[in-house]
Design a protein around this motif. Structure first.
Motif, PDB file in Angstrom:
ATOM      1  N   LEU A 142       5.700  -0.052  -7.667  1.00  0.00           N
ATOM      2  CA  LEU A 142       4.727   1.030  -7.753  1.00  0.00           C
ATOM      3  C   LEU A 142       3.889   0.977  -9.028  1.00  0.00           C
ATOM      4  O   LEU A 142       2.828   1.600  -9.099  1.00  0.00           O
ATOM      5  N   SER A 143       4.348   0.272 -10.026  1.00  0.00           N
ATOM      6  CA  SER A 143       3.702   0.265 -11.344  1.00  0.00           C
ATOM      7  C   SER A 143       2.482  -0.656 -11.364  1.00  0.00           C
ATOM      8  O   SER A 143       2.336  -1.540 -10.519  1.00  0.00           O
ATOM      9  N   PRO A 144       1.585  -0.469 -12.344  1.00  0.00           N
ATOM     10  CA  PRO A 144       0.339  -1.238 -12.365  1.00  0.00           C
ATOM     11  C   PRO A 144       0.546  -2.739 -12.509  1.00  0.00           C
ATOM     12  O   PRO A 144       1.412  -3.196 -13.255  1.00  0.00           O
ATOM     13  N   ASN A 145      -0.281  -3.474 -11.792  1.00  0.00           N
ATOM     14  CA  ASN A 145      -0.409  -4.919 -11.944  1.00  0.00           C
ATOM     15  C   ASN A 145      -1.866  -5.163 -12.330  1.00  0.00           C
ATOM     16  O   ASN A 145      -2.744  -5.221 -11.473  1.00  0.00           O
ATOM     17  N   PHE A 146      -2.118  -5.253 -13.620  1.00  0.00           N
ATOM     18  CA  PHE A 146      -3.498  -5.296 -14.095  1.00  0.00           C
ATOM     19  C   PHE A 146      -4.231  -6.557 -13.645  1.00  0.00           C
ATOM     20  O   PHE A 146      -5.421  -6.517 -13.349  1.00  0.00           O
ATOM     21  N   THR A 196       0.848  -1.184   0.000  1.00  0.00           N
ATOM     22  CA  THR A 196       0.000   0.000   0.000  1.00  0.00           C
ATOM     23  C   THR A 196       0.886   1.238   0.000  1.00  0.00           C
ATOM     24  O   THR A 196       2.109   1.148   0.148  1.00  0.00           O
ATOM     25  N   ALA A 197       0.263   2.401  -0.104  1.00  0.00           N
ATOM     26  CA  ALA A 197       1.022   3.652  -0.112  1.00  0.00           C
ATOM     27  C   ALA A 197       1.826   3.818   1.171  1.00  0.00           C
ATOM     28  O   ALA A 197       2.898   4.432   1.166  1.00  0.00           O
ATOM     29  N   GLN A 198       1.331   3.256   2.266  1.00  0.00           N
ATOM     30  CA  GLN A 198       2.028   3.393   3.549  1.00  0.00           C
ATOM     31  C   GLN A 198       3.361   2.653   3.571  1.00  0.00           C
ATOM     32  O   GLN A 198       4.184   2.879   4.458  1.00  0.00           O
ATOM     33  N   ASP A 199       3.578   1.770   2.602  1.00  0.00           N
ATOM     34  CA  ASP A 199       4.843   1.038   2.529  1.00  0.00           C
ATOM     35  C   ASP A 199       5.942   1.837   1.839  1.00  0.00           C
ATOM     36  O   ASP A 199       7.075   1.351   1.743  1.00  0.00           O
ATOM     37  N   PHE A 200       5.621   3.046   1.375  1.00  0.00           N
ATOM     38  CA  PHE A 200       6.577   3.847   0.612  1.00  0.00           C
ATOM     39  C   PHE A 200       6.721   5.223   1.245  1.00  0.00           C
ATOM     40  O   PHE A 200       5.769   5.778   1.800  1.00  0.00           O
ATOM     41  N   LEU A 224       6.624   8.633  -3.446  1.00  0.00           N
ATOM     42  CA  LEU A 224       5.328   8.658  -4.118  1.00  0.00           C
ATOM     43  C   LEU A 224       5.167   9.913  -4.971  1.00  0.00           C
ATOM     44  O   LEU A 224       4.585   9.868  -6.061  1.00  0.00           O
ATOM     45  N   VAL A 225       5.690  11.043  -4.479  1.00  0.00           N
ATOM     46  CA  VAL A 225       5.645  12.276  -5.262  1.00  0.00           C
ATOM     47  C   VAL A 225       6.506  12.129  -6.519  1.00  0.00           C
ATOM     48  O   VAL A 225       6.112  12.560  -7.612  1.00  0.00           O
ATOM     49  N   LEU A 226       7.672  11.502  -6.383  1.00  0.00           N
ATOM     50  CA  LEU A 226       8.527  11.251  -7.551  1.00  0.00           C
ATOM     51  C   LEU A 226       7.803  10.360  -8.552  1.00  0.00           C
ATOM     52  O   LEU A 226       7.861  10.600  -9.769  1.00  0.00           O
ATOM     53  N   PHE A 227       7.124   9.336  -8.065  1.00  0.00           N
ATOM     54  CA  PHE A 227       6.409   8.427  -8.962  1.00  0.00           C
ATOM     55  C   PHE A 227       5.287   9.161  -9.686  1.00  0.00           C
ATOM     56  O   PHE A 227       5.069   8.958 -10.886  1.00  0.00           O
ATOM     57  N   ASP A 228       4.589  10.041  -8.981  1.00  0.00           N
ATOM     58  CA  ASP A 228       3.539  10.827  -9.612  1.00  0.00           C
ATOM     59  C   ASP A 228       4.115  11.702 -10.729  1.00  0.00           C
ATOM     60  O   ASP A 228       3.528  11.821 -11.810  1.00  0.00           O
TER      61      ASP A 228
END
Length: 297
Positions: free
Chosen positions: A52-56, A6-10, A15-19
């Motif tokens: 962080l990337s999608p896992n469809f 989850t986001a709490q793991d990062f 997360l801002v860099l990933f955005d």
């Protein structure tokens, strides 16, 4: 089964860099260079990006072959000079001859990927006829790779892309198996498109932007549809412009509701990435369905 991240793991800065990476402000090399300082305990920057990337597959809620649905790929005539726009149409198989309420689904800045197709199927299971056009059609359509999709998206002529979304909305409204009552739901880039459609599409009955860019405040007086706006709490890039637009909507007497979801990141409804917040997504989706049913019945 491994525990889902989850986001709490990062770290929030990561997360801002990933955005920034997702929205084209950083290329892959730039992200990896800056993310390296967050790599700990044997992790690598590339590993962080992959996490962080999608896992469809992990985020899929409705199988493409679900027998409760009728789905098809459609081609919509385009006024923008490239023949047609590819789209994905889904509707409940049990609808019979009853005309269905209509929802246009507008994707993020990667085109019509598997997640947006899944969103389209979710809407169909809830009784709507849903259409998701692919803005990348002039460049060959969604390429099956998120990095390639982002790169292609940056090459689009947005004026022509908007013509294609208007044409898709008109095509959907004219279907004989629909009730003519059209709503629109969009995410990130698509949320911005839905905000824009609300200012220029007279036949739009309901508009639901998820964390999308707001139009200029002076455009608020042109809004023609009730708005249901979903915003993440930790999303300065989008939220900075909202107060001025909200004030303009109020001044113009536009019917709207806005919900801020505490502790959430941009993209909290996208269940293919760790930014997903299950509780907030469930609440936002329930509100969305209630709003669409109210205005499209």
């Amino acid at each position: 089964m491994p525990t889902r991240l989850t986001a709490q793991d990062f770290d929030q800065e990561l997360l801002v860099l990933f955005d920034a990476y997702v929205h084209g402000e950083l290329d892959r090399r730039g992200f990896l260079h800056q993310a390296q300082r967050f790599a700990k305990a044997g992790a690598t920057a590339a590993g962080l990006l992959a996490a962080l990337s999608p896992n469809f597959a992990a985020g899929q809620q409705v199988r493409p072959d679900d027998t409760r649905l009728q789905t098809e790929k459609v081609a919509i005539p385009s006024p923008a000079g490239h023949g047609s726009v590819n789209g994905y149409l889904a509707r409940p198989a049990s609808a019979g001859s009853a005309p269905l309420p209509l929802v246009l689904v507008v994707h993020e800045n990667r085109g019509l990927n598997p997640h947006i197709e899944d969103i389209t199927r979710r809407l169909a299971l809830d009784g709507f006829m849903a259409l998701a056009p692919d803005a990348l059609t002039p460049l060959g359509g969604y390429p099956g790779d998120e990095d390639q999709a982002r790169a292609a998206f940056a090459q689009l002529d947005q004026a022509r892309t908007r013509e294609d979304f208007l044409a898709s909305a008109a095509w959907l409204r004219q279907r004989a198996d629909g009730n003519g009552q059209l709503g629109a739901v969009g995410f990130c880039y698509g949320g911005g498109v839905v905000h824009w459609l609300a200012t220029c599409l007279p036949g739009l009955r309901a508009a639901v932007p998820f964390y999308g860019n707001s139009p200029a405040p002076e455009d608020a007086a042109q809004v023609k549809a009730p708005l249901l706006v979903h915003l993440a709490a930790v999303d300065e890039r989008i939220n900075a412009a909202w107060p001025a637009y909200e004030a303009a909507l109020k001044a113009a007497g536009v019917p709207f509701a806005v919900h801020h979801y505490p502790g959430t990141q941009h993209g909290f409804n996208n269940d293919t990435t760790p930014r997903y917040d299950a509780a907030a997504a469930q609440q936002a989706w329930g509100r969305t369905l209630e709003f669409l049913r109210k205005h499209l019945a």
